[in-house]
Scaffold this active site. Structure first.
Site, short mmCIF file in Angstrom:
data_model
loop_
_atom_site.label_atom_id
_atom_site.label_comp_id
_atom_site.label_asym_id
_atom_site.label_seq_id
_atom_site.Cartn_x
_atom_site.Cartn_y
_atom_site.Cartn_z
N ALA A 154 -3.46 0.49 -1.99
CA ALA A 154 -2.37 0.07 -1.11
C ALA A 154 -2.91 -0.82 0.00
O ALA A 154 -2.30 -1.82 0.38
CB ALA A 154 -1.68 1.30 -0.51
N ASP A 204 1.62 6.04 0.60
CA ASP A 204 0.39 5.29 0.86
C ASP A 204 0.69 3.90 1.43
O ASP A 204 0.17 3.53 2.49
CB ASP A 204 -0.42 5.10 -0.44
CG ASP A 204 -1.21 6.34 -0.82
OD1 ASP A 204 -0.87 7.42 -0.33
OD2 ASP A 204 -2.16 6.21 -1.61
O1 PMV Z 1 -3.22 8.31 -3.34
P1 PMV Z 1 -3.55 9.72 -2.97
O2 PMV Z 1 -4.62 10.34 -3.76
O3 PMV Z 1 -3.65 9.90 -1.50
O4 PMV Z 1 -2.26 10.61 -3.39
C1 PMV Z 1 -1.02 10.34 -2.89
C2 PMV Z 1 -0.30 11.58 -2.61
C3 PMV Z 1 0.50 12.20 -3.73
O5 PMV Z 1 1.51 12.94 -3.08
C4 PMV Z 1 -0.36 13.13 -4.55
C5 PMV Z 1 1.12 11.18 -4.66
C6 PMV Z 1 2.20 10.34 -4.02
O6 PMV Z 1 2.53 9.30 -4.61
O7 PMV Z 1 2.73 10.69 -2.97
#
Ligand code: PMV
Length: 312
Positions: free
Chosen positions: A108, A150
């Site tokens: 992101a 994100d």
């Molecule tokens: O991108 P990460 O590993 O920080 O995961 C995001 C958080 C989750 O809730 C697991 C997935 C999401 O899309 O919100």
């Protein structure tokens, strides 16, 4: 030359549950970032875009790169969003210090930095919500069913209270929050963890809905506490959330060991952060305990620790 950066991020509370409509809180981590530099190319024809992203071994003319790769994709989407017209020839260099596939939002952040740098270079800066939407479209191609948390926290660059379908709410923390992150060094693609949780949820919806409710309630309570400056009281909510995330099946012995080490070294609370199954954990600490917790995490096996401060 136009330079834009975007921070890494950590999920303070509510990961996984956020995919199922519960609230979550994420914070920017400024000690790591993605950088995009745009340079005018004086000797190339208008519309030419050359790209260089050494961290992922990508280099070449945009026209010849795979358009489904996240970097060409965000460039094409951003140019499209900026409207018709032939853009001046540019060279784009992309680098990032954010660990990949470790729950820190590296994908992101790269998208946000590129969209921001291109739009600023062309004199058409886009607001954070539009930058976030562009990054989200790329996240959807590569991460299955992302919630959007994100790209939101990275594009806004401040703490965000996030709930699917609602306008994201950036908010201010009263006081200063000291966070120490410990990286297990185990790469964990978000889509795999989210897919595993979905399979388990399908098999036992009542239990998993209750788990998600608990995680969402922790995020809700935390928001009020953060706005009131009652920082230390977030610790028990983090501990409780880690326990639920364990029950959901996304912790690992490596993450549990780091969480335990942080608590024993004096953290007010600790939990895995992000998708889990590897990646990063997060500890909330007092200013005096920052170094002690970092050392304890290293001894317990963290390949990297990052200290960040959020709030005023
Ligand atoms: O991108 P990460 O590993 O920080 O995961 C995001 C958080 C989750 O809730 C697991 C997935 C999401 O899309 O919100």
């Amino acid at each position: 030359m136009t330079l834009a950066t975007a921070p890494g991020k950590a999920i303070l509370l509510g990961e996984h549950a956020v995919v199922y409509g519960r609230p979550a809180i994420a914070v920017p981590v400024r000690e790591v970032c993605a950088r995009a530099e745009v340079l005018a190319l004086s000797d190339a024809s208008a519309g030419t875009v050359t790209v260089e992203a050494p961290d992922v071994g990508l280099a070449g003319n945009l026209k010849e790169l795979d358009p489904s790769h996240p970097i060409p994709r965000i460039i094409l989407d951003t140019l499209h969003a900026l409207g018709p017209g032939l853009f001046p020839a540019v060279h784009l260099r992309v680098t990032s210090s954010i660990p990949i596939a470790s729950g820190m939002g590296s994908g992101a952040a790269v998208s946000v930095a590129i969209a921001r740098a291109l739009s600023e270079h062309l004199g058409l800066p886009l607001p954070p919500d539009e930058i976030s939407a562009l990054a989200f479209a790329v996240e959807r191609i590569h991460h299955g069913t992302p919630s959007g948390i994100d790209n939101t926290v990275v594009a806004f660059g401040q703490p965000v209270y996030f709930r699917l379908g609602a306008r994201p709410m950036p908010f201010d923390i009263a006081g200063r929050m000291h966070l120490v992150l410990g990286d297990t060094g185990v790469a964990s693609p978000t889509a795999t963890a989210v897919g595993m949780v979905r399979d388990r949820w399908r098999a036992d919806q009542p239990v998993y809905e209750r788990h998600f409710d608990s995680l969402g309630q922790c995020a809700d309570q935390a928001r009020g506490l953060l706005e009131a400056g009652r920082i230390a009281e977030i610790g028990p909510l983090m501990d409780a959330s880690h326990q639920v995330l364990k029950e959901i099946g996304v912790s690992t012995p490596g993450l549990d060991a780091l969480v335990q080490a942080a608590r024993e070294a004096g953290a007010w609370g600790a939990k895995l952060s992000g998708a889990g199954r590897g990646g990063t954990m997060l500890a909330l600490v007092s200013e005096e305990d920052i170094d002690r917790v970092r050392q304890a995490l290293t001894v317990a096996g963290a390949v990297r620790t990052i200290y960040t401060q959020v709030g005023s």
